[in-house]
Design an enzyme around this catalytic site. Structure first.
Site, PDB file in Angstrom:
ATOM      1  N   CYS A   2     -36.613  24.138  74.472  1.00 46.99           N
ATOM      2  CA  CYS A   2     -37.304  23.744  75.700  1.00 46.99           C
ATOM      3  C   CYS A   2     -36.994  24.707  76.851  1.00 46.99           C
ATOM      4  O   CYS A   2     -35.978  25.404  76.830  1.00 46.99           O
ATOM      5  CB  CYS A   2     -36.851  22.357  76.114  1.00 46.99           C
ATOM      6  SG  CYS A   2     -36.937  21.164  74.785  1.00 46.99           S
ATOM      7  N   ARG A  27     -39.630  31.009  74.383  1.00 50.29           N
ATOM      8  CA  ARG A  27     -38.537  30.204  73.845  1.00 50.29           C
ATOM      9  C   ARG A  27     -39.024  29.271  72.741  1.00 50.29           C
ATOM     10  O   ARG A  27     -38.221  28.708  72.012  1.00 50.29           O
ATOM     11  CB  ARG A  27     -37.896  29.380  74.968  1.00 50.29           C
ATOM     12  CG  ARG A  27     -37.155  30.227  75.989  1.00 50.29           C
ATOM     13  CD  ARG A  27     -36.707  29.392  77.137  1.00 50.29           C
ATOM     14  NE  ARG A  27     -35.693  28.430  76.762  1.00 50.29           N
ATOM     15  CZ  ARG A  27     -34.396  28.593  76.900  1.00 50.29           C
ATOM     16  NH1 ARG A  27     -33.937  29.704  77.410  1.00 50.29           N
ATOM     17  NH2 ARG A  27     -33.542  27.674  76.539  1.00 50.29           N
ATOM     18  N   TRP A  75     -39.825  21.508  73.108  1.00 53.50           N
ATOM     19  CA  TRP A  75     -39.728  21.804  71.679  1.00 53.50           C
ATOM     20  C   TRP A  75     -39.181  20.522  71.055  1.00 53.50           C
ATOM     21  O   TRP A  75     -38.030  20.170  71.272  1.00 53.50           O
ATOM     22  CB  TRP A  75     -38.774  22.985  71.460  1.00 53.50           C
ATOM     23  CG  TRP A  75     -38.730  23.520  70.069  1.00 53.50           C
ATOM     24  CD1 TRP A  75     -39.576  24.425  69.499  1.00 53.50           C
ATOM     25  CD2 TRP A  75     -37.747  23.216  69.069  1.00 53.50           C
ATOM     26  NE1 TRP A  75     -39.191  24.690  68.210  1.00 53.50           N
ATOM     27  CE2 TRP A  75     -38.075  23.969  67.921  1.00 53.50           C
ATOM     28  CE3 TRP A  75     -36.634  22.391  69.018  1.00 53.50           C
ATOM     29  CZ2 TRP A  75     -37.334  23.917  66.742  1.00 53.50           C
ATOM     30  CZ3 TRP A  75     -35.882  22.339  67.845  1.00 53.50           C
ATOM     31  CH2 TRP A  75     -36.243  23.092  66.728  1.00 53.50           C
ATOM     32  N   ASN A 101     -33.535  19.666  78.963  1.00 55.05           N
ATOM     33  CA  ASN A 101     -33.279  20.476  77.764  1.00 55.05           C
ATOM     34  C   ASN A 101     -32.007  19.951  77.137  1.00 55.05           C
ATOM     35  O   ASN A 101     -31.054  19.629  77.862  1.00 55.05           O
ATOM     36  CB  ASN A 101     -33.023  21.946  78.124  1.00 55.05           C
ATOM     37  CG  ASN A 101     -34.289  22.665  78.503  1.00 55.05           C
ATOM     38  OD1 ASN A 101     -35.358  22.081  78.530  1.00 55.05           O
ATOM     39  ND2 ASN A 101     -34.148  23.945  78.818  1.00 55.05           N
ATOM     40  N   GLY A 102     -31.947  19.916  75.810  1.00 52.53           N
ATOM     41  CA  GLY A 102     -30.728  19.458  75.143  1.00 52.53           C
ATOM     42  C   GLY A 102     -30.983  18.158  74.403  1.00 52.53           C
ATOM     43  O   GLY A 102     -32.126  17.759  74.175  1.00 52.53           O
ATOM     44  N   GLU A 481     -31.764  40.808  56.452  1.00 47.12           N
ATOM     45  CA  GLU A 481     -32.478  40.897  57.727  1.00 47.12           C
ATOM     46  C   GLU A 481     -33.962  41.216  57.509  1.00 47.12           C
ATOM     47  O   GLU A 481     -34.832  40.631  58.154  1.00 47.12           O
ATOM     48  CB  GLU A 481     -31.809  41.950  58.625  1.00 47.12           C
ATOM     49  CG  GLU A 481     -32.459  42.149  59.980  1.00 47.12           C
ATOM     50  CD  GLU A 481     -32.512  40.898  60.857  1.00 47.12           C
ATOM     51  OE1 GLU A 481     -31.918  39.877  60.497  1.00 47.12           O
ATOM     52  OE2 GLU A 481     -33.183  40.950  61.899  1.00 47.12           O
ATOM     53  N   LYS A 485     -36.911  38.798  58.797  1.00 49.22           N
ATOM     54  CA  LYS A 485     -37.896  39.311  59.761  1.00 49.22           C
ATOM     55  C   LYS A 485     -39.301  39.031  59.257  1.00 49.22           C
ATOM     56  O   LYS A 485     -40.172  38.625  59.987  1.00 49.22           O
ATOM     57  CB  LYS A 485     -37.670  40.826  59.915  1.00 49.22           C
ATOM     58  CG  LYS A 485     -37.821  41.412  61.250  1.00 49.22           C
ATOM     59  CD  LYS A 485     -36.783  41.107  62.301  1.00 49.22           C
ATOM     60  CE  LYS A 485     -36.345  39.720  62.426  1.00 49.22           C
ATOM     61  NZ  LYS A 485     -35.213  39.442  63.239  1.00 49.22           N
ATOM     62  N   GLU A 488     -40.032  34.902  58.969  1.00 49.33           N
ATOM     63  CA  GLU A 488     -40.085  34.074  60.178  1.00 49.33           C
ATOM     64  C   GLU A 488     -41.375  34.279  60.973  1.00 49.33           C
ATOM     65  O   GLU A 488     -41.830  33.368  61.641  1.00 49.33           O
ATOM     66  CB  GLU A 488     -38.847  34.260  61.060  1.00 49.33           C
ATOM     67  CG  GLU A 488     -38.722  35.597  61.738  1.00 49.33           C
ATOM     68  CD  GLU A 488     -37.484  35.693  62.625  1.00 49.33           C
ATOM     69  OE1 GLU A 488     -37.085  34.698  63.239  1.00 49.33           O
ATOM     70  OE2 GLU A 488     -36.905  36.809  62.709  1.00 49.33           O
ATOM     71  N   HIS A 504     -29.518  36.973  37.326  1.00 49.02           N
ATOM     72  CA  HIS A 504     -28.830  35.710  37.032  1.00 49.02           C
ATOM     73  C   HIS A 504     -29.711  34.529  37.405  1.00 49.02           C
ATOM     74  O   HIS A 504     -29.203  33.453  37.731  1.00 49.02           O
ATOM     75  CB  HIS A 504     -27.485  35.663  37.759  1.00 49.02           C
ATOM     76  CG  HIS A 504     -26.555  36.731  37.279  1.00 49.02           C
ATOM     77  ND1 HIS A 504     -25.878  36.651  36.074  1.00 49.02           N
ATOM     78  CD2 HIS A 504     -26.223  37.934  37.807  1.00 49.02           C
ATOM     79  CE1 HIS A 504     -25.167  37.749  35.902  1.00 49.02           C
ATOM     80  NE2 HIS A 504     -25.363  38.552  36.940  1.00 49.02           N
ATOM     81  N   LYS A 603     -36.524  30.602  70.554  1.00 51.67           N
ATOM     82  CA  LYS A 603     -35.734  31.805  70.787  1.00 51.67           C
ATOM     83  C   LYS A 603     -34.250  31.483  70.837  1.00 51.67           C
ATOM     84  O   LYS A 603     -33.418  32.198  70.313  1.00 51.67           O
ATOM     85  CB  LYS A 603     -36.171  32.459  72.109  1.00 51.67           C
ATOM     86  CG  LYS A 603     -35.428  33.736  72.458  1.00 51.67           C
ATOM     87  CD  LYS A 603     -35.718  34.820  71.447  1.00 51.67           C
ATOM     88  CE  LYS A 603     -34.937  36.094  71.696  1.00 51.67           C
ATOM     89  NZ  LYS A 603     -34.903  36.944  70.482  1.00 51.67           N
TER      90      LYS A 603
HETATM   91  O1  M6R Z   1     -29.141  33.889  70.206  1.00 49.38           O
HETATM   92  P1  M6R Z   1     -28.478  34.087  68.895  1.00 49.38           P
HETATM   93  O2  M6R Z   1     -28.250  35.511  68.543  1.00 49.38           O
HETATM   94  O3  M6R Z   1     -27.214  33.278  68.754  1.00 49.38           O
HETATM   95  O4  M6R Z   1     -29.506  33.495  67.826  1.00 49.38           O
HETATM   96  C1  M6R Z   1     -29.173  33.407  66.476  1.00 49.38           C
HETATM   97  C2  M6R Z   1     -30.403  33.164  65.632  1.00 49.38           C
HETATM   98  O5  M6R Z   1     -31.034  31.980  66.022  1.00 49.38           O
HETATM   99  C3  M6R Z   1     -31.406  34.322  65.726  1.00 49.38           C
HETATM  100  O6  M6R Z   1     -30.840  35.534  65.357  1.00 49.38           O
HETATM  101  C4  M6R Z   1     -32.622  34.026  64.827  1.00 49.38           C
HETATM  102  O7  M6R Z   1     -32.253  34.059  63.493  1.00 49.38           O
HETATM  103  C5  M6R Z   1     -33.739  35.016  65.125  1.00 49.38           C
HETATM  104  N1  M6R Z   1     -34.973  34.313  65.292  1.00 49.38           N
HETATM  105  C6  M6R Z   1     -34.000  35.965  64.041  1.00 49.38           C
HETATM  106  O8  M6R Z   1     -35.019  36.846  64.365  1.00 49.38           O
END
Ligand code: M6R
Length: 608
Positions: A2, A27, A75, A101-102, A481, A485, A488, A504, A603
């Protein structure tokens, strides 16, 4: 997650709120709303879906008069995304409006208690409890009601609150969820994140845990949880507006991919002096560095992936055992920690709930902690014993790129520093590594110059169902990674595997035409990798290889090869990640996905 924005001042509030919410879109959210106070009544508008729906509903804010207001992008956690669950939430007489938020963890208990007292709820959210609880405690003094509410609610919150009985005042409160206030020429603002108010001001105050701010048009007063006044100093944000704008790029993600050479340079430069690694902010003497017997690197998502890379680098270079853990696992697994342990938490936002909790767990056990953080003044940055900033600048796209790259740099530098102090590398080796680091920005630029080649290749895979990424050692870390990428933002199922592990079980998923991206940058593992590539190729896989310039041998096994410039064996991830980021980006673009705001994602993950 949020987003919150609030304004009180000379201008009409609604357009300022909508503008701020616009900047918080990155976000992640599923509905949005604003409440504006004209001195007599608080009017609100809320809408499920994108901000443009709310804009249309309010005619760009015109329909809601008043110079004081709060806004929110939601969110969903408690209750589905809907108009009724969107914020702001109100008490029954609509004299108190709240954005939040929270998560209020004891909301059910409080809700039942309030229902017994005759309160009626209109949403499924935990937030509505706050509005009614404030009503319950309000006896004419808003500060007192806020303080009493704070003593009752458990969990995390950043709140913006309006009281109809008190025109000219906007309250802001926080616990474990970020919130800032800022002063501008025309008034004062609150926001959950800097970009929301950057257009109006760069002078901000960070509200700390369990603190309250009361904003008026020309003043801000701060209080502790007992309602006692406290003093705060303003901090000037160093970024400018353009850093948080797209600057002509189609997406923030592409812009941020292109900002990597600079981000890497900015993170490197202050820490290399006369060919030596100097990390002043480490706060550890050489003796203390020598005493460390074990390092934990704890993080989530991509930040965790940089930890997987760093494990190979630290162990190889500085000969210290490293355990890498997902923060959500670490915090509940009763890890073995002692005074010779160093805990490194890595986070772009510095607000990730699990990472923050892991940090607190370690601190409670008297373990030395170091944060590698991008957002200055964030919770992790403030709470870790020491903080090493990654100078990536604001990262807006949900999929991290430049923050990831700078986290790698910070971890390389740390490993080199430790190796230097512990005498596990020679000065000549350090010199060679420093030279290699300095070349990285230029080498990244070179890779970016060939983006069309990757775009063409990516276009062939927009209809793919499954894609696999394989690698060994450090290349396994980059596979993790590359896979994240891609999935997501493109919603294509993808998995990363240590290449030797594939047979395996997972190899049974390889069919005619399945794309397997093999990363092979470690010379001593080339042959092993080629064997693994041949294994999948004979089962029908189409093979993309990412390898070092000059390793033409790979062409015998691979169907398509992307070469990266040569660098030191520990730093190859910094280059191999570039084509993988571009691949994910172009596949998502080709599929027409919302690249910067992928579905279901946020985010900054400020809830568990
Ligand atoms: O803000 P942070 O680096 O702690 O966030 C960690 C993950 O949520 C963040 O890296 C997430 O996996 C990204 N969306 C990946 O692109």
């Amino acid at each position: 997650m949020c987003g919150i924005v609030g304004y009180i001042g000379k201008e009409q509030a609604a357009p300022v709120l909508l503008d701020g919410l616009d900047k918080l879109e990155y976000r992640g959210y599923d509905s949005a709303g604003i409440a504006v106070f004209d001195g007599e009544k608080i009017q609100s508008a809320k809408a499920r879906g994108r901000l443009k729906v709310l804009r249309e509903l309010t005619h760009g804010g015109e329909k809601l008069p008043g110079n004081c207001g709060i806004g929110h992008t939601r969110w969903a956690t408690h209750g589905i995304p809907s108009d009724k669950n969107a914020h702001p939430h109100f008490n029954e007489s609509e004299s108190i409006a709240v954005v939040h938020n929270g998560i209020i963890e004891n909301y059910l208990k409080l809700k039942n208690h309030l229902i017994e007292k005759g309160y009626k709820f209109t949403s499924d959210t935990d937030t509505e409890v706050v509005a009614h609880l404030l009503d319950y405690y309000y006896k004419g003094d808003p500060l007192e009601a806020v303080v009493r509410m704070m003593h009752r609610v458990e969990g995390s919150y950043a709140l913006g609150i309006l009281f109809r009985d008190h025109p000219g005042k906007l309250y802001a409160v926080r616990k474990d969820s970020p919130l800032i206030t800022g002063t501008s020429k025309t008034g004062n603002l609150i926001a959950s994140d800097v970009p929301a108010i950057l257009k109006y001001t760069r002078d901000v105050y960070f509200i700390q845990n369990e603190e309250i701010a009361c904003l008026e048009e020309d003043s801000i007063h701060f209080y502790n949880i007992d309602g006692e006044p406290i003093e705060k100093e303003a901090v000037t944000i160093q970024w400018d507006v353009s850093a948080a704008e797209k600057a002509g790029y189609e997406h923030f993600m592409l812009k941020e991919i292109y900002e990597q050479p600079k981000a890497v340079l900015d993170t490197l430069n202050p820490r290399i002096r006369d060919g030596k690694i100097e990390i002043d902010e480490l706060g550890m003497s050489d003796d203390e560095i020598k005493k460390i017997k074990k390092i934990y690197i704890v993080a989530c998502g991509s930040a965790y992936h940089t930890g997987v890379t760093a494990k190979y680098v630290f162990e190889g270079m500085a000969r210290i055992p490293v355990e890498v853990d997902l923060a959500s696992e670490f915090r509940y697994r009763d890890p073995i920690l002692d005074e010779d342990t160093l805990l490194i938490v890595v986070s772009q936002s510095g607000e990730t709930a699990d990472t923050l909790a892991a940090l607190r767990e370690a601190k409670a056990r008297n373990v030395r902690t170091l944060g590698i953080v991008n957002v200055v003044g964030s919770s992790i940055a403030r709470e870790a014993d020491n903080v090493m900033y990654t100078w990536a600048g604001p990262e807006i796209a949900v999929a991290t790129t430049k923050a990831y790259s700078t986290q790698l740099i910070a971890e390389y530098l740390l490993a080199m520093k430790f190796a230097q102090v512990r005498g596990t590398v020679t000065q000549q080796e350090i010199d060679e590594m420093v030279e290699a680091l300095k070349q990285l920005p230029g080498q990244i630029e070179l890779l970016l110059d060939h983006k069309e080649k990757i775009q063409r290749f990516a276009n062939r895979y927009i209809a793919a169902r499954d894609i696999f990424f394989i690698g060994r050692g450090i290349d396994y870390a980059i596979s993790l990674e590359g896979s994240l990428k891609l999935k997501e933002i493109s919603y294509i199922h993808s998995e990363a595997y240590a290449a030797g592990e594939l047979k395996h079980g997972t190899i049974s998923l390889i069919e005619e035409g399945t794309l397997v991206a093999a990363v092979l940058t470690q010379e001593d593992l080339y042959k092993k990798m080629i064997s693994n590539m041949v294994e999948v190729k004979t089962r029908g896989a189409f093979l993309l290889a990412v390898t070092n310039m000059g390793n033409t041998e790979v062409e015998k096994a691979a169907d398509y090869v992307i070469y990266i410039p040569k660098t030191h064996k520990y730093f190859t991830n910094s280059l191999a990640v570039i084509p993988l980021q571009l691949f994910g980006y172009y596949v998502a673009l080709g599929k027409g996905c919302d690249v910067d705001k992928p579905r279901n994602l946020a985010k900054s993950v400020t809830v568990e």
